[in-house]
Design a protein around this motif. Sequence first.
Motif, short mmCIF file in Angstrom:
data_model
loop_
_atom_site.label_atom_id
_atom_site.label_comp_id
_atom_site.label_asym_id
_atom_site.label_seq_id
_atom_site.Cartn_x
_atom_site.Cartn_y
_atom_site.Cartn_z
N CYS A 1 -6.51 1.68 4.62
CA CYS A 1 -6.27 3.17 4.59
C CYS A 1 -7.38 3.73 3.75
CB CYS A 1 -5.27 3.20 3.48
SG CYS A 1 -3.45 2.89 4.71
N CYS B 1 0.58 2.93 3.82
CA CYS B 1 1.01 2.13 5.08
C CYS B 1 1.75 0.96 4.86
CB CYS B 1 -0.08 1.62 5.76
SG CYS B 1 -0.91 0.36 5.11
N CYS C 1 0.84 -1.08 -0.11
CA CYS C 1 0.06 -0.02 -0.01
C CYS C 1 0.77 1.19 -0.02
CB CYS C 1 -0.99 -0.11 1.13
SG CYS C 1 -1.72 1.58 1.49
N CYS D 1 -4.51 0.01 0.38
CA CYS D 1 -5.00 -0.88 0.99
C CYS D 1 -6.54 -0.37 1.58
CB CYS D 1 -4.44 -1.40 2.23
SG CYS D 1 -4.25 -0.41 3.53
ZN LIG Z 1 -2.70 0.95 3.74
#
Ligand SMILES: [Zn+2]
Length: 271
Positions: free
Chosen positions: A55, A39, A36, A52
């Motif tokens: 998020c 993150c 991602c 992702c």
């Molecule tokens: Zn993420």
Amino acid sequence: MGEDSSRERHAIRHGLRAWLMATAGALTSLVFPGGCRICDELLTDSRRVPICQDCLASFKRVPSSLCEICGRPLPVLAQDRGQLRLCPACQDKTYAFDRARSFAIYSGALVRAILLLKFEQIDPLGAWFAERLAELVQSSGNFVADVIVPVPLHRQRERERGYNQAALISNPLAKRLHLPHKTVLLMRTRARPDKRILSLEERWESVRGAFATRPGSQVDKLRVLLVDDVMTTGATLDACAKVLREAGASSVVALTVARAARNPLPSSVEW
Ligand SMILES: [Zn+2]
Ligand SMILES: [Zn+2]
């Protein structure tokens, strides 16, 4: 001679190994699209948005209690239920646009996502934001428009970046809403100065007169839907709406993906 050919063989083997490793790397990145972009969590599904689910789900939606015109979040007050609710800026008729709304608050992961869009042309992310804005249009019912117009970048800035990030959102939005996408209706005639060196007051001044409708473009009686990535003071959308109105637009509504959490007012009113 023998030594030479062995060196040659070694060079070939070395080259082959490097080639194999590069190929394997390319294949791996095809199968596993990497983490991602916010993150670093491994992306498990095959969607093309490089962020992702966690998020994406963390984006903080704009609360439902807001100013009827500019969409600024307002405190919930029981006594004025049923009345037209306006923030101090809109009571002063500050903005030239009729209405503005945003998908989520400009904070946390959304700041990173907007930055991604500014520095990389990630079309699937623009399309994902466009879906959210289309949902806003469909649920609000008062975002009727004839054309969709992205807030333009200055020509030089667009040339440097290679694209306009607002158009990454407005283009798929126009497709979803079956409306024409007009990237040449508006132009930015003055480059944006560095925001960090400007006070609020100066920021309003800096965009005043920074936009113009392109000569020869048809704006008369058009209902325009403006699209941008972030709304902070509303000065940019206001400046765009002003020139569109002057050119004869019958209404101007605006949508942005993000809304500044600290939403400073153009006047000195603190509340
Ligand atoms: Zn993420
Ligand atoms: Zn307002």
